[in-house]
Design a protein around this motif. Structure first.
Motif, PDB file in Angstrom:
ATOM      1  N   UNK A  37      11.246   1.279  -3.012  1.00 12.56           N
ATOM      2  CA  UNK A  37      10.990   0.309  -4.067  1.00 12.56           C
ATOM      3  C   UNK A  37      11.127  -1.147  -3.625  1.00 12.56           C
ATOM      4  N   UNK A  38      10.349  -1.980  -4.293  1.00 10.63           N
ATOM      5  CA  UNK A  38      10.344  -3.424  -4.079  1.00 10.63           C
ATOM      6  C   UNK A  38      10.243  -4.054  -5.471  1.00 10.63           C
ATOM      7  N   UNK A  39      11.237  -4.838  -5.857  1.00 15.56           N
ATOM      8  CA  UNK A  39      11.250  -5.493  -7.163  1.00 15.56           C
ATOM      9  C   UNK A  39      11.048  -6.990  -6.988  1.00 15.56           C
ATOM     10  N   UNK A  40      10.200  -7.577  -7.827  1.00 16.57           N
ATOM     11  CA  UNK A  40       9.966  -9.022  -7.784  1.00 16.57           C
ATOM     12  C   UNK A  40      10.092  -9.560  -9.211  1.00 16.57           C
ATOM     13  N   UNK A  41      10.900 -10.609  -9.363  1.00 20.72           N
ATOM     14  CA  UNK A  41      11.098 -11.274 -10.646  1.00 20.72           C
ATOM     15  C   UNK A  41      10.383 -12.619 -10.612  1.00 20.72           C
ATOM     16  N   UNK A  42       9.563 -12.881 -11.633  1.00 18.58           N
ATOM     17  CA  UNK A  42       8.787 -14.120 -11.720  1.00 18.58           C
ATOM     18  C   UNK A  42       9.203 -14.888 -12.972  1.00 18.58           C
ATOM     19  N   UNK A  43       9.141 -16.217 -12.912  1.00 17.40           N
ATOM     20  CA  UNK A  43       9.400 -17.023 -14.101  1.00 17.40           C
ATOM     21  C   UNK A  43       8.124 -17.123 -14.938  1.00 17.40           C
ATOM     22  N   UNK A  52      13.931  -8.050  -4.370  1.00 15.48           N
ATOM     23  CA  UNK A  52      14.744  -7.054  -3.678  1.00 15.48           C
ATOM     24  C   UNK A  52      13.818  -6.015  -3.078  1.00 15.48           C
ATOM     25  N   UNK A  53      14.042  -5.685  -1.808  1.00 15.01           N
ATOM     26  CA  UNK A  53      13.275  -4.660  -1.110  1.00 15.01           C
ATOM     27  C   UNK A  53      14.252  -3.628  -0.564  1.00 15.01           C
ATOM     28  N   UNK A  54      14.059  -2.380  -0.938  1.00 15.77           N
ATOM     29  CA  UNK A  54      14.929  -1.300  -0.455  1.00 15.77           C
ATOM     30  C   UNK A  54      14.788  -1.131   1.052  1.00 15.77           C
ATOM     31  N   UNK A  55      15.874  -0.795   1.707  1.00 16.78           N
ATOM     32  CA  UNK A  55      15.821  -0.519   3.141  1.00 16.78           C
ATOM     33  C   UNK A  55      15.401   0.919   3.416  1.00 16.78           C
ATOM     34  N   UNK A  56      15.535   1.791   2.405  1.00 17.10           N
ATOM     35  CA  UNK A  56      15.190   3.202   2.566  1.00 17.10           C
ATOM     36  C   UNK A  56      14.422   3.706   1.351  1.00 17.10           C
ATOM     37  N   UNK A  57      13.624   4.723   1.548  1.00 16.85           N
ATOM     38  CA  UNK A  57      12.931   5.369   0.435  1.00 16.85           C
ATOM     39  C   UNK A  57      13.953   5.998  -0.498  1.00 16.85           C
ATOM     40  N   UNK A  58      13.670   5.952  -1.790  1.00 10.68           N
ATOM     41  CA  UNK A  58      14.548   6.554  -2.788  1.00 10.68           C
ATOM     42  C   UNK A  58      15.786   5.738  -3.117  1.00 10.68           C
ATOM     43  N   UNK A  59      15.935   4.571  -2.531  1.00  9.82           N
ATOM     44  CA  UNK A  59      17.136   3.756  -2.729  1.00  9.82           C
ATOM     45  C   UNK A  59      17.165   3.121  -4.119  1.00  9.82           C
ATOM     46  N   UNK A  61      20.157   0.991  -7.094  1.00 11.93           N
ATOM     47  CA  UNK A  61      21.382   0.207  -7.131  1.00 11.93           C
ATOM     48  C   UNK A  61      21.522  -0.616  -8.393  1.00 11.93           C
ATOM     49  N   UNK A  62      22.724  -1.162  -8.573  1.00 10.53           N
ATOM     50  CA  UNK A  62      23.037  -2.045  -9.692  1.00 10.53           C
ATOM     51  C   UNK A  62      22.987  -3.485  -9.212  1.00 10.53           C
ATOM     52  N   UNK A  63      22.624  -4.394 -10.087  1.00  9.50           N
ATOM     53  CA  UNK A  63      22.601  -5.837  -9.801  1.00  9.50           C
ATOM     54  C   UNK A  63      21.816  -6.162  -8.535  1.00  9.50           C
ATOM     55  N   UNK A  64      20.629  -5.580  -8.404  1.00  7.01           N
ATOM     56  CA  UNK A  64      19.793  -5.807  -7.226  1.00  7.01           C
ATOM     57  C   UNK A  64      19.225  -7.215  -7.213  1.00  7.01           C
ATOM     58  N   UNK A  65      18.894  -7.718  -8.388  1.00  7.33           N
ATOM     59  CA  UNK A  65      18.484  -9.110  -8.542  1.00  7.33           C
ATOM     60  C   UNK A  65      19.383  -9.705  -9.621  1.00  7.33           C
ATOM     61  N   UNK A  66      20.039 -10.811  -9.314  1.00  6.41           N
ATOM     62  CA  UNK A  66      20.807 -11.558 -10.301  1.00  6.41           C
ATOM     63  C   UNK A  66      20.265 -12.980 -10.284  1.00  6.41           C
ATOM     64  N   UNK A  75      10.108 -14.126 -18.565  1.00 11.34           N
ATOM     65  CA  UNK A  75      10.098 -13.700 -17.162  1.00 11.34           C
ATOM     66  C   UNK A  75       9.195 -12.483 -17.048  1.00 11.34           C
ATOM     67  N   UNK A  76       8.752 -12.211 -15.837  1.00 17.55           N
ATOM     68  CA  UNK A  76       7.941 -11.030 -15.542  1.00 17.55           C
ATOM     69  C   UNK A  76       8.631 -10.278 -14.410  1.00 17.55           C
ATOM     70  N   UNK A  77       8.711  -8.969 -14.540  1.00 16.65           N
ATOM     71  CA  UNK A  77       9.292  -8.127 -13.506  1.00 16.65           C
ATOM     72  C   UNK A  77       8.228  -7.152 -13.043  1.00 16.65           C
ATOM     73  N   UNK A  78       8.079  -7.053 -11.731  1.00 16.76           N
ATOM     74  CA  UNK A  78       7.105  -6.115 -11.176  1.00 16.76           C
ATOM     75  C   UNK A  78       7.792  -5.178 -10.191  1.00 16.76           C
ATOM     76  N   UNK A  79       7.943  -3.903 -10.560  1.00 18.74           N
ATOM     77  CA  UNK A  79       8.370  -2.911  -9.580  1.00 18.74           C
ATOM     78  C   UNK A  79       7.156  -2.449  -8.786  1.00 18.74           C
ATOM     79  N   UNK A  80       7.289  -2.359  -7.480  1.00 25.84           N
ATOM     80  CA  UNK A  80       6.150  -1.953  -6.648  1.00 25.84           C
ATOM     81  C   UNK A  80       6.652  -1.356  -5.340  1.00 25.84           C
ATOM     82  N   UNK A  81       5.724  -0.991  -4.485  1.00 28.16           N
ATOM     83  CA  UNK A  81       6.073  -0.542  -3.149  1.00 28.16           C
ATOM     84  C   UNK A  81       5.797  -1.681  -2.185  1.00 28.16           C
ATOM     85  N   UNK A  82       6.375  -1.693  -0.994  1.00 27.52           N
ATOM     86  CA  UNK A  82       6.236  -2.833  -0.080  1.00 27.52           C
ATOM     87  C   UNK A  82       4.804  -3.154   0.330  1.00 27.52           C
TER      88      UNK A  82
END
Length: 85
Positions: A37-43, A52-59, A61-66, A75-82
């Motif tokens: 996973x790769x998460x991007x937060x936009x204003x 936030x970009x995971x170092x491993x597949x399936x990873x 976590x909590x508070x990945x972006x603060x 805001x806009x949030x986009x979950x995606x792959x790298x």
């Protein structure tokens, strides 16, 4: 908001309206084992303000972006792959 990443080609966007100043915290759980996973937060102007970009597949976590949002805004949030653009 709840989301699911069903495949590497899946595209999702989420709009988050923050009503008051404070920390906007993004967490992630239950990612398929083959997805990195790769998460991007936009204003509101669609400028990236957190990522936030995971170092491993399936990873997960909590508070990945603060992000300290100084004012109420959209805001806009986009979950995606790298490899997605």
């Amino acid at each position: 908001a709840r989301s699911s990443i069903d495949s590497a080609a899946d595209q999702d966007w989420y709009r988050l309206y923050v009503r008051q100043p404070g920390n906007l915290i993004v967490s992630l759980d239950a990612v398929p084992a083959e997805i990195r996973p790769h998460l991007v937060l936009y204003n509101a102007d669609k400028a990236s303000v957190g990522e936030w970009l995971a170092t491993n597949a399936g990873q997960t976590g909590d508070s990945l972006i603060t992000y300290d949002n100084g004012q109420a805004q959209l805001y806009h949030l986009r979950p995606r792959t790298p490899f997605q653009r």
